[in-house]
Design a protein around this motif. Structure first.
Motif: not given
Length: 392
Positions: A69-72, A240-243, A264-266, A349-350
């Motif tokens: 995961d990106y955040i880790y 968020e940042n979990g991709q 999703l982010t795209a 956030h939205h």
């Protein structure tokens, strides 16, 4: 890199050697097709070598390609941990035909049709006939159909393609909305296809299904064991940042600085730029846009039916399948619910904002949106699970 290139060369060499060895030419007086069971053993050995090379390629690249995961990943590098110990090894991917992930993914895609169009109207079994003239005419003197599995497979594939053309384009049973089929082999060695078809309406069949005369060319060597229409676009869902990030030691820093977008982010980025995209739910997007896997962005479709009052927008019959999330993964589970009810989000956030109030969690967002007033989401989850597990 040198080892990877060598693996590619060895695999390509074995594939080419297998194809060349299976050639039947008059110059060699068709020696291989006359070998019968010895030919079967040769074909099995060559197929096993090709499969082994493919598995070997995947196995040897597991040490280079890792996933986390990106955040880790970001936190781990910030703590100066050893990059060699980061990430999980990638197991056999769903792109490997007939592996468990491949079969599970195809099953989930089939359930997408059921979810959109209810149960299929037709279940058709198409079985190979070893007495077909197209097979008998290709046999050498003294041979039986079971001596030439290559001919049987090719003729079956071409007849199956023509059958699907009669069903879909010819509409002999009625206008076809979608279809899916899979091929398997019986114990006696003959292939057969199981076909599911969804119809718009019924039209009586007229005339003979097969023309009086057919021509089949025996030039195709391999064919897929699974086909479907329309296409099913897989949509990721993550916090968020979990991709999921795939990285090597060489591109680790680049992935940290510029992680590649997911579907999703795209989608968020598309909604900030495209007015029409802001009118759509996440699951509605593939009907109007296609995801470019190389650039990781959504692009408008250039074919299909024109959408009234929206110049340059085309609609197709493409379907979407948002990856399922277990309820134990609470925040991601509630995020998936929100994505099916909120149109045109531009950020996480939205999605957490309800009437100007920014919620702390997606669970709170669901409650403020009225999605958790009763047990509706649990009933939907149980119905979806029942649909996926149902043999119908």
């Amino acid at each position: 890199m040198a080892e990877q290139t060598q693996v590619h060369r060895e695999q390509a060499g074995i594939n080419a050697a297998a194809v060349r060895s299976a050639e039947t030419a008059e110059s060699t007086q068709q020696r291989l097709p006359r070998c019968r069971k010895l030919l079967f053993q040769f074909e099995v050995d060559m197929y096993a070598k090709i499969k082994t090379e493919r598995l070997s390629f995947i196995r040897h690249n597991q040490t280079r390609l890792r996933a986390d995961d990106y955040i880790y990943l970001h936190d781990a590098v910030a703590d100066d941990r050893n990059a060699n110990r980061l990430g999980n090894m990638v197991i056999l991917p769903s792109s490997f035909t007939s592996c468990p992930r491949y079969m599970h993914e195809r099953t989930q895609d089939a359930m997408t049709y059921v979810r959109h169009y209810c149960r299929p109207d037709l279940f058709i079994t198409f079985t190979c006939n070893s007495k077909w003239d197209e097979i008998s005419n290709e046999l050498l003197p003294g041979q039986q159909s079971y001596d030439r599995h290559d001919v049987v497979a090719r003729v079956f594939h071409l007849k199956l393609k023509q059958l699907m053309d009669y069903i879909t384009t010819g509409a002999i049973f009625g206008a076809v909305r979608c279809h899916i089929y899979t091929i398997e082999w019986q114990k006696r060695g003959l292939p057969n296809a199981h076909i599911l078809t969804w119809l718009w309406f019924h039209v009586p069949s007229t005339g003979s299904m097969w023309p009086a005369k057919q021509w089949f060319t025996l030039h195709e060597r391999r064919f897929p064991i699974h086909a479907r229409h329309p296409t099913v676009q897989h949509l990721s869902v993550h916090l968020e940042n979990g991709q999921r990030v795939y990285f090597t030691e060489a591109n680790l820093q680049q992935q940290l600085q510029e992680p590649r977008d997911t579907t999703l982010t795209a989608f968020f980025k598309l909604c900030t730029l495209d007015d029409f995209a802001r009118t759509l739910l996440y699951c509605q997007l593939p009907a109007y846009y296609t995801f470019d896997a190389s650039t990781k962005c959504w692009k408008r479709r250039v074919q299909g039916s024109s959408v009234p009052d929206h110049p340059g927008i085309y609609q197709t019959d493409a379907l979407a399948r948002v990856y399922t999330v277990h309820p134990n993964n609470r925040e991601c589970f509630f995020l998936r619910i929100i994505l099916h009810h909120v149109v045109g989000p531009v950020s996480f956030h939205h999605l957490r904002t309800v009437e100007g109030h920014v919620c702390a969690t997606f669970h709170e967002t669901c409650r403020r949106l009225g999605l958790l007033k009763d047990d509706a989401q649990w009933r939907e989850a149980l119905e979806e699970a029942a649909t996926v597990r149902s043999p119908a």
